[in-house]
Design a protein around this motif. Structure first.
Motif, PDB file in Angstrom:
ATOM      1  N   ARG A  46     -13.870   8.887   7.058  1.00  0.00           N
ATOM      2  CA  ARG A  46     -15.103   9.115   7.030  1.00  0.00           C
ATOM      3  C   ARG A  46     -15.309   9.119   5.564  1.00  0.00           C
ATOM      4  O   ARG A  46     -16.379   8.443   4.966  1.00  0.00           O
ATOM      5  N   ARG A  47     -14.432  10.348   4.854  1.00  0.00           N
ATOM      6  CA  ARG A  47     -14.486  10.879   2.961  1.00  0.00           C
ATOM      7  C   ARG A  47     -14.772   8.566   2.377  1.00  0.00           C
ATOM      8  O   ARG A  47     -15.195   8.836   1.534  1.00  0.00           O
ATOM      9  N   TRP A  48     -13.021   8.320   3.143  1.00  0.00           N
ATOM     10  CA  TRP A  48     -12.868   6.969   2.162  1.00  0.00           C
ATOM     11  C   TRP A  48     -14.100   6.003   2.691  1.00  0.00           C
ATOM     12  O   TRP A  48     -14.570   5.613   1.440  1.00  0.00           O
ATOM     13  N   ARG A  49     -15.136   6.229   3.572  1.00  0.00           N
ATOM     14  CA  ARG A  49     -15.880   5.246   3.604  1.00  0.00           C
ATOM     15  C   ARG A  49     -17.024   5.410   2.680  1.00  0.00           C
ATOM     16  O   ARG A  49     -17.215   5.173   1.923  1.00  0.00           O
ATOM     17  N   GLU A  50     -17.786   6.055   2.834  1.00  0.00           N
ATOM     18  CA  GLU A  50     -18.929   6.530   2.011  1.00  0.00           C
ATOM     19  C   GLU A  50     -18.662   7.214   0.518  1.00  0.00           C
ATOM     20  O   GLU A  50     -19.244   6.590  -0.296  1.00  0.00           O
ATOM     21  N   GLN A  51     -17.452   7.429  -0.003  1.00  0.00           N
ATOM     22  CA  GLN A  51     -16.269   7.318  -1.307  1.00  0.00           C
ATOM     23  C   GLN A  51     -16.336   5.720  -2.301  1.00  0.00           C
ATOM     24  O   GLN A  51     -16.767   5.597  -2.689  1.00  0.00           O
ATOM     25  N   VAL A  52     -15.878   4.730  -0.809  1.00  0.00           N
ATOM     26  CA  VAL A  52     -15.734   3.704  -2.012  1.00  0.00           C
ATOM     27  C   VAL A  52     -17.313   3.229  -1.569  1.00  0.00           C
ATOM     28  O   VAL A  52     -17.823   1.925  -2.804  1.00  0.00           O
ATOM     29  N   ALA A  53     -17.689   3.417  -0.918  1.00  0.00           N
ATOM     30  CA  ALA A  53     -19.642   3.215  -0.564  1.00  0.00           C
ATOM     31  C   ALA A  53     -20.457   3.354  -1.760  1.00  0.00           C
ATOM     32  O   ALA A  53     -21.089   3.430  -2.694  1.00  0.00           O
ATOM     33  N   ASP A  54     -19.849   5.072  -2.278  1.00  0.00           N
ATOM     34  CA  ASP A  54     -20.996   5.410  -3.439  1.00  0.00           C
ATOM     35  C   ASP A  54     -20.339   5.676  -4.138  1.00  0.00           C
ATOM     36  O   ASP A  54     -21.277   6.320  -5.269  1.00  0.00           O
ATOM     37  N   GLY A  55     -18.755   6.602  -4.507  1.00  0.00           N
ATOM     38  CA  GLY A  55     -18.481   7.038  -5.212  1.00  0.00           C
ATOM     39  C   GLY A  55     -18.022   6.305  -6.263  1.00  0.00           C
ATOM     40  O   GLY A  55     -18.342   4.753  -6.249  1.00  0.00           O
ATOM     41  N   PRO A  56     -17.145   6.612  -7.248  1.00  0.00           N
ATOM     42  CA  PRO A  56     -16.231   5.938  -8.163  1.00  0.00           C
ATOM     43  C   PRO A  56     -15.639   4.879  -7.554  1.00  0.00           C
ATOM     44  O   PRO A  56     -15.546   4.521  -6.527  1.00  0.00           O
ATOM     45  N   PRO A  57     -15.579   3.419  -7.929  1.00  0.00           N
ATOM     46  CA  PRO A  57     -14.337   2.176  -7.350  1.00  0.00           C
ATOM     47  C   PRO A  57     -13.237   2.868  -7.199  1.00  0.00           C
ATOM     48  O   PRO A  57     -12.825   3.945  -7.694  1.00  0.00           O
ATOM     49  N   ARG A  58     -13.117   2.500  -6.366  1.00  0.00           N
ATOM     50  CA  ARG A  58     -11.610   3.062  -5.907  1.00  0.00           C
ATOM     51  C   ARG A  58     -10.108   1.253  -6.502  1.00  0.00           C
ATOM     52  O   ARG A  58     -11.084   0.151  -5.441  1.00  0.00           O
ATOM     53  N   LEU A  59      -9.248   0.555  -7.070  1.00  0.00           N
ATOM     54  CA  LEU A  59      -8.871  -0.263  -6.560  1.00  0.00           C
ATOM     55  C   LEU A  59      -7.396   0.008  -5.801  1.00  0.00           C
ATOM     56  O   LEU A  59      -6.882   0.845  -6.205  1.00  0.00           O
ATOM     57  N   LEU A  60      -7.029  -0.846  -4.361  1.00  0.00           N
ATOM     58  CA  LEU A  60      -6.074  -0.955  -4.267  1.00  0.00           C
ATOM     59  C   LEU A  60      -5.561  -2.257  -4.134  1.00  0.00           C
ATOM     60  O   LEU A  60      -5.598  -3.167  -5.429  1.00  0.00           O
ATOM     61  N   ALA A  61      -3.806  -2.026  -4.439  1.00  0.00           N
ATOM     62  CA  ALA A  61      -2.403  -2.533  -4.284  1.00  0.00           C
ATOM     63  C   ALA A  61      -2.717  -2.982  -2.790  1.00  0.00           C
ATOM     64  O   ALA A  61      -2.245  -2.935  -2.132  1.00  0.00           O
ATOM     65  N   VAL A  62      -2.565  -4.368  -2.657  1.00  0.00           N
ATOM     66  CA  VAL A  62      -2.188  -4.732  -1.336  1.00  0.00           C
ATOM     67  C   VAL A  62      -1.218  -5.901  -1.512  1.00  0.00           C
ATOM     68  O   VAL A  62      -0.371  -7.148  -2.220  1.00  0.00           O
ATOM     69  N   HIS A  63       0.180  -5.548  -0.008  1.00  0.00           N
ATOM     70  CA  HIS A  63       1.300  -6.758  -0.210  1.00  0.00           C
ATOM     71  C   HIS A  63       0.304  -7.397   1.249  1.00  0.00           C
ATOM     72  O   HIS A  63       0.805  -6.385   1.968  1.00  0.00           O
ATOM     73  N   ASP A  64       1.027  -8.434   1.264  1.00  0.00           N
ATOM     74  CA  ASP A  64       0.709  -8.989   3.274  1.00  0.00           C
ATOM     75  C   ASP A  64      -0.323  -8.211   4.028  1.00  0.00           C
ATOM     76  O   ASP A  64      -0.213  -8.053   4.401  1.00  0.00           O
ATOM     77  N   ASP A  65      -1.482  -7.904   3.683  1.00  0.00           N
ATOM     78  CA  ASP A  65      -3.016  -7.795   3.821  1.00  0.00           C
ATOM     79  C   ASP A  65      -2.778  -6.353   4.173  1.00  0.00           C
ATOM     80  O   ASP A  65      -3.235  -5.751   5.244  1.00  0.00           O
ATOM     81  N   GLU A  66      -1.510  -5.553   3.181  1.00  0.00           N
ATOM     82  CA  GLU A  66      -1.886  -3.826   3.757  1.00  0.00           C
ATOM     83  C   GLU A  66      -1.155  -3.107   2.524  1.00  0.00           C
ATOM     84  O   GLU A  66      -1.068  -4.021   1.776  1.00  0.00           O
ATOM     85  N   PRO A  67      -2.410  -2.353   2.494  1.00  0.00           N
ATOM     86  CA  PRO A  67      -2.586  -1.074   1.207  1.00  0.00           C
ATOM     87  C   PRO A  67      -1.240  -0.536   1.364  1.00  0.00           C
ATOM     88  O   PRO A  67      -0.628   0.104   1.580  1.00  0.00           O
ATOM     89  N   VAL A  68      -0.713  -0.665   0.026  1.00  0.00           N
ATOM     90  CA  VAL A  68       0.790  -0.194  -0.257  1.00  0.00           C
ATOM     91  C   VAL A  68       0.300   1.011  -2.164  1.00  0.00           C
ATOM     92  O   VAL A  68       1.017   2.162  -2.081  1.00  0.00           O
ATOM     93  N   GLY A  69      -1.027   0.840  -2.059  1.00  0.00           N
ATOM     94  CA  GLY A  69      -1.461   2.011  -3.164  1.00  0.00           C
ATOM     95  C   GLY A  69      -2.790   1.894  -3.522  1.00  0.00           C
ATOM     96  O   GLY A  69      -3.635   0.868  -3.393  1.00  0.00           O
ATOM     97  N   PHE A  70      -3.041   2.912  -4.166  1.00  0.00           N
ATOM     98  CA  PHE A  70      -4.520   2.731  -5.092  1.00  0.00           C
ATOM     99  C   PHE A  70      -4.835   3.844  -6.368  1.00  0.00           C
ATOM    100  O   PHE A  70      -4.112   4.144  -6.331  1.00  0.00           O
ATOM    101  N   VAL A  71      -5.975   3.565  -6.632  1.00  0.00           N
ATOM    102  CA  VAL A  71      -5.892   4.332  -8.168  1.00  0.00           C
ATOM    103  C   VAL A  71      -7.572   4.420  -7.560  1.00  0.00           C
ATOM    104  O   VAL A  71      -8.550   2.695  -7.879  1.00  0.00           O
ATOM    105  N   THR A  72      -8.557   5.581  -8.319  1.00  0.00           N
ATOM    106  CA  THR A  72      -9.689   5.665  -8.701  1.00  0.00           C
ATOM    107  C   THR A  72      -9.936   7.041  -9.536  1.00  0.00           C
ATOM    108  O   THR A  72      -9.162   8.006 -10.035  1.00  0.00           O
ATOM    109  N   CYS A  73     -11.183   6.144 -11.132  1.00  0.00           N
ATOM    110  CA  CYS A  73     -11.206   7.394 -11.588  1.00  0.00           C
ATOM    111  C   CYS A  73     -12.952   7.355 -12.317  1.00  0.00           C
ATOM    112  O   CYS A  73     -13.326   6.171 -11.627  1.00  0.00           O
ATOM    113  N   GLY A  74     -13.010   8.302 -12.956  1.00  0.00           N
ATOM    114  CA  GLY A  74     -14.233   8.117 -13.106  1.00  0.00           C
ATOM    115  C   GLY A  74     -14.635   9.020 -14.165  1.00  0.00           C
ATOM    116  O   GLY A  74     -14.102  10.130 -14.487  1.00  0.00           O
TER     117      GLY A  74
END
Length: 161
Positions: A46-74
């Motif tokens: 739920r928090r991820w859904r809210e923060q992705v929709a309303d918060g600062p951007p999150r950038l995902l690192a994806v390998h073979d359609d699987e997220p392996v890392g992320f960054v967020t700042c603001g």
């Protein structure tokens, strides 16, 4: 490995990634019962859904359609912040440590900005990574109650361009 912005559709996978990273990074550092008590997958999704929709951007690192890392700042979240910009999080699965994924995420998310961050005092690996990227502990320290652990503040000051 690809970098891309997270979307609300990534909430469940992002939450699972985040939980796995916490277990891998903090498992050896904090009380296991406190760690598991903090890791409710439904709440984190739920928090991820809210923060992705309303918060600062999150950038995902994806390998073979699987997220392996992320960054967020603001913008700084603390009134007494030493700098106006904050690195909120960089997490990468342990299997990807040492591959350059964290560096790619940090570079893409933060660029060459001045920023500050909070890192668990006992997380020597993360502290070394941040130090390699110009962050220096400034003496700021706070207790992170959910994990009963201390955090150190680190700053990186860059000359304005």
């Amino acid at each position: 490995m690809d970098l891309r912005p997270a979307t609300p559709d990534d909430a469940a996978a992002g939450a699972r990634l985040h939980l796995a990273c916490w277990r891998e990074a903090y498992g050896p550092l904090v009380d296991p019962a406190l760690l598991e008590a903090a890791l409710d997958e439904d709440r984190w999704t739920r928090r991820w859904r809210e923060q992705v929709a309303d918060g600062p951007p999150r950038l995902l690192a994806v390998h073979d359609d699987e997220p392996v890392g992320f960054v967020t700042c603001g913008p700084a979240r603390h009134e007494d912040a030493p700098l106006p910009f904050e690195l909120y999080a960089v997490y990468v699965r342990a299997a990807w440590h040492g591959t350059g994924v964290a560096q790619a995420l940090l570079d893409a998310g933060l660029g060459d900005r001045s920023a500050y961050l909070w890192v668990l005092e006992g997380n020597a690996r993360a502290r070394r990574f941040y130090a390699r990227n110009g962050f220096v502990a400034d003496g700021g320290r706070q207790h992170y109650r959910p994990l009963d652990a201390w955090e150190l503040r680190m700053l990186r000051r860059r000359a304005p361009s």
